[in-house]
Write an enzyme that holds these catalytic residues in place. Structure first.
Site, PDB file in Angstrom:
ATOM      1  N   HIS A   1      -7.802   4.225   4.787  1.00  0.00           N
ATOM      2  CA  HIS A   1      -6.405   4.006   4.396  1.00  0.00           C
ATOM      3  C   HIS A   1      -5.491   5.063   5.000  1.00  0.00           C
ATOM      4  O   HIS A   1      -4.400   4.745   5.506  1.00  0.00           O
ATOM      5  CB  HIS A   1      -6.276   4.023   2.870  1.00  0.00           C
ATOM      6  CG  HIS A   1      -6.943   2.881   2.192  1.00  0.00           C
ATOM      7  ND1 HIS A   1      -6.391   1.621   2.118  1.00  0.00           N
ATOM      8  CD2 HIS A   1      -8.130   2.800   1.534  1.00  0.00           C
ATOM      9  CE1 HIS A   1      -7.200   0.812   1.462  1.00  0.00           C
ATOM     10  NE2 HIS A   1      -8.266   1.503   1.095  1.00  0.00           N
TER      11      HIS A   1
ATOM     12  N   HIS B   1      -3.014  -3.208  -4.115  1.00  0.00           N
ATOM     13  CA  HIS B   1      -3.346  -4.468  -3.465  1.00  0.00           C
ATOM     14  C   HIS B   1      -2.095  -5.300  -3.206  1.00  0.00           C
ATOM     15  O   HIS B   1      -2.036  -6.040  -2.211  1.00  0.00           O
ATOM     16  CB  HIS B   1      -4.344  -5.253  -4.309  1.00  0.00           C
ATOM     17  CG  HIS B   1      -5.735  -4.711  -4.228  1.00  0.00           C
ATOM     18  ND1 HIS B   1      -6.742  -5.093  -5.095  1.00  0.00           N
ATOM     19  CD2 HIS B   1      -6.294  -3.810  -3.390  1.00  0.00           C
ATOM     20  CE1 HIS B   1      -7.866  -4.453  -4.783  1.00  0.00           C
ATOM     21  NE2 HIS B   1      -7.611  -3.665  -3.755  1.00  0.00           N
TER      22      HIS B   1
END
Length: 389
Positions: free
Chosen positions: A368, A237
């Site tokens: 992703h 993150h």
């Protein structure tokens, strides 16, 4: 070598005949026991939209399939508005709604029928139910009827809210007054989370908060490998926030200088503290507040976001060191994560490189990896879709 076209072919196996997309296992088969999950449907719709925007043909039907599922399928709550988390969970979550906004934005940018209508509806729900203008942040979770709001607040949903807001602004265009407001909201959120909480803690980003936005540093200590709310510092993150700060900068007229400064510092902390923190190459999932590994499993998405953040920093700063890091980490991913049987990457490995499933079972997510493949060589814009367009 990971190939985007082969990854997309693998992702297409998630198509459900009755509507939407399902969670894929390692064998490329949908896991029917999981039903439909809105974040999967929205992410897959977004990915197929990016495929279309990259100039690839043959993806229009799958984009329409995803838009139809989100606009009128069982995940959409026609009675109360918004989207349920899944066919088995009627919770209304900010994380889920951020991805519906993203799917609508990418579908609209790709010119898919119904994409703009989906985006408009999702934005209305996001602004009315989740965006807290007084705080410059999004609240987390409601019950099905929008009558009870959870006391929990989270950085993860806000991170994807930033991503979705920037993508929506790009899709709407500068002629729509909502675009400027969405970009300003994205910068406000980055300012609270990165320029505020992360900077204050020497670039260790807290993820969990009370209803009054006080950090809960011990949250989920007893469930540290949670897939969405793990305990401690989530390395991936920090990379993702660093990259999004740069996307926000690209979309903002006269952006504040701290966006680049903070992205650089947050990236450096994640890279230096995370890489081989337990003596094995790769990034552990999480660290504690003293930079010690908590969950040492390697997640594919963490490496993808590290690669994408390094590449974006290289494009913004012109510094070759970031490109070298991006290339080095990508080579590590190809050597460790790539699955020649599917064309995708294993989602979770042990520190030694064996396939694991403590947090992520199967290979459900092309989001992703597809973005990591699409971003290199593209201009930095507010969204991946705008970079491709």
């Amino acid at each position: 070598m990971t190939d985007l076209d082969r990854l997309l072919d693998f992702a297409a196996r998630s198509r459900l005949p009755e509507g939407g997309f399902g969670y894929l296992g390692d064998d490329g088969r949908v896991r029917p026991e999981r039903g439909q999950e809105t974040w999967i449907v929205a992410r897959m719709t977004h990915v197929f939209g990016l495929a279309r925007l990259s100039g690839r043909s043959g993806w229009d039907e799958l984009i329409r399939h995803g838009v139809r599922a989100l606009a009128g399928g069982p995940l959409h709550d026609a009675a109360h508005g918004g989207w349920c988390a899944s066919t088995a969970d009627d919770t209304k979550a900010a994380y889920v709604h951020a991805f519906v906004v993203l799917a609508g934005a990418t579908a609209a940018t790709a010119g898919a029928p119904g994409g703009r209508e989906l985006l408009d509806e999702a934005l209305d729900v996001w602004q009315a139910r989740f965006w807290d203008d007084a705080e410059g942040l999004a609240v987390e979770e409601w019950d099905a009827g929008w009558t009870r709001l959870s006391d929990y607040r989270g950085a993860n949903a806000n991170m994807h809210g930033v991503e979705a807001s920037l993508a929506a602004a790009d899709a709407l265009g500068d002629g729509d007054p909502r675009a400027a407001r969405l970009r300003a909201q994205a910068v406000r959120t980055v300012e609270r989370v990165v320029h505020g909480w992360a900077r204050e803690r020497d670039w260790r980003l807290p993820e969990h908060f009370t209803a009054g936005w006080q950090p809960l540093l011990e949250y989920n200590r007893d469930e540290p490998a949670h897939p969405f709310r793990p305990y401690g510092v989530t390395i991936g993150h920090q990379f993702e926030w660093a990259r999004l700060a740069l996307h926000a900068r690209a979309a903002t007229p006269d952006p504040p200088t701290w966006l680049v400064e903070d992205a650089t510092a947050l990236f450096a902390a994640a890279a230096s503290r995370g890489w081989a923190a337990d003596g094995h190459d790769g990034f552990p999932y999480t660290l504690d507040w003293d930079d010690r590994p908590v969950v040492s499993q390697r997640m594919h998405w963490v490496l993808c976001e590290a690669v994408a953040a390094a590449g974006t920093l290289a494009a913004v700063t012109g510094e070759a060191a970031y490109r070298s890091l991006s290339d080095h980490w990508w080579a590590h991913g190809e050597a460790r994560f790539a699955d020649p049987a599917t064309g995708s990457w294993h989602h979770e490995l042990t520190p030694e490189g064996a396939v694991a499933a403590g947090t992520w079972d199967g290979q459900p997510d092309a989001y992703h990896l597809a973005q990591a493949l699409l971003l290199p060589g593209r201009p930095v814009r507010g969204s991946v879709a705008a970079s491709l367009r």
